[in-house]
Scaffold this active site. Structure first.
Site, PDB file in Angstrom:
ATOM      1  N   ASP A  95       0.871  -1.158   0.000  1.00  0.00           N
ATOM      2  CA  ASP A  95       0.000   0.000   0.000  1.00  0.00           C
ATOM      3  C   ASP A  95       0.919   1.222   0.000  1.00  0.00           C
ATOM      4  OD1 ASP A  95      -2.349   1.366   0.092  1.00  0.00           O
ATOM      5  OD2 ASP A  95      -2.521   1.318   2.273  1.00  0.00           O
ATOM      6  N   ASP A  97       0.861   5.394   0.070  1.00  0.00           N
ATOM      7  CA  ASP A  97       0.056   6.615   0.215  1.00  0.00           C
ATOM      8  C   ASP A  97       0.928   7.844   0.035  1.00  0.00           C
ATOM      9  OD1 ASP A  97      -2.347   5.349   0.838  1.00  0.00           O
ATOM     10  OD2 ASP A  97      -1.821   5.198   2.962  1.00  0.00           O
TER      11      ASP A  97
END
Ligand code: SF4
Length: 290
Positions: A95, A97
């Site tokens: 992930d 971000d």
């Protein structure tokens, strides 16, 4: 150039491999360089609790990519690393971000910058503190009560790497493929390899390419045996030191992963792997292409 801070996390499969692979792919993006990488931290999952701990880190990028272009490249990297997201805030291979993009403020359906939740997340704030220039902006938000949930994570094994990426002059022309990310920015315990020299080829050598199931030098000599020996010796070395992740120089007839030259010495790439990479994959070594 814009300065961007990202947070990366993984809690599925070999998390350290996914993180390192993602960092390499970020560094290889057009007009982009990874300039700093924080320490790695092991953290409890946030949101959906019934899952493995995460390993997180932050990186600083310098990039000319505009925010939405960068976001789309990041999504491509996540896809290429098999991100599976069945549960919101659930387990995932990787992930990534965007936390800050210069001093920009963006609020749209696709992208919110600064990241909506960064102030509530120690697993973002603590790694950020390792690398960000404006520490005061970060430190005030760190929740001291849950600080102990965050543990520094040190990868305990060596990482294999093509020696030319660290700046060793082992290329066919006596040069190297020095890569700042590996040689300077990331501080890992490396085991360097060079399959072609392990196979008995001299450092100054005629370049070679794969043609069918053989490897030929530009002068037409069949060097398949030397390349085979190089692959075997590389695996022996990795096994001896318990290494199962290796960073390999792209496009090379030994170290290339996914793409190699087509055997015509015209710089044309085709799908395929170098001889050593092919052999290492058969023996369950995880490859990162750089
Ligand atoms: Fe670099 Fe691999 Fe070629 Fe050696 S064989 S010079 S490590 S790409």
């Amino acid at each position: 150039m814009s300065r961007v801070y990202l947070n990366l996390g993984s809690n599925m499969g070999d998390s350290f491999y996914y993180l390192l692979n993602a960092i390499s792919k970020l560094d290889k993006l057009d007009m982009t360089k990874v300039t700093k990488v924080s320490k790695f931290y092991k953290t409890k999952a946030w949101g959906y609790k019934e899952q493995n701990d995460f390993i997180n880190c932050c990186v600083e990028l310098e990039t000319k990519l505009l925010p939405y272009k960068l976001l789309s490249e990041i999504n491509n990297i996540e896809l290429s690393l098999n991100r599976i997201r069945e549960v919101h805030w659930g387990p995932r291979t990787i992930d990534i971000d965007i936390i800050f993009y210069d001093n920009l403020r963006i609020e749209s359906e696709k992208l919110t910058v600064p990241h909506k939740y960064y102030k509530q997340r120690n697993f973002v704030l603590v790694p950020l503190l390792d690398i960000i220039w404006d520490k005061k902006q970060i430190i005030k938000y760190i929740d001291k009560n849950s600080f102990s949930e965050l543990k520094e994570y040190e990868y305990s094994k060596k990482i294999g790497i093509s020696a030319c990426l660290l700046g060793y002059n082992v290329k066919y022309n006596g040069g190297n493929n020095y890569t700042k990310l590996y040689a300077q920015t990331l501080k890992l315990d490396y085991l360097k390899i060079c399959p072609e020299t392990f196979g008995g080829l001299s450092i100054l050598r005629v370049p070679s390419e794969i043609k069918g199931d053989k490897v030929f030098s530009k002068r037409g000599e069949d060097l398949s045996e030397e390349f085979k020996i190089g692959a075997i010796k590389t695996l022996e070395r990795l096994k001896k030191y318990g290494v199962d992740i290796i960073v390999m120089k792209s496009k090379s007839p030994s170290c290339g992963y996914g793409k190699v030259y087509d055997g015509t010495f015209t710089e044309k790439l085709i799908e395929g792997n170098g001889r050593t990479v092919e052999f290492l994959l058969e023996n369950n070594i995880k490859i990162i292409s750089y």
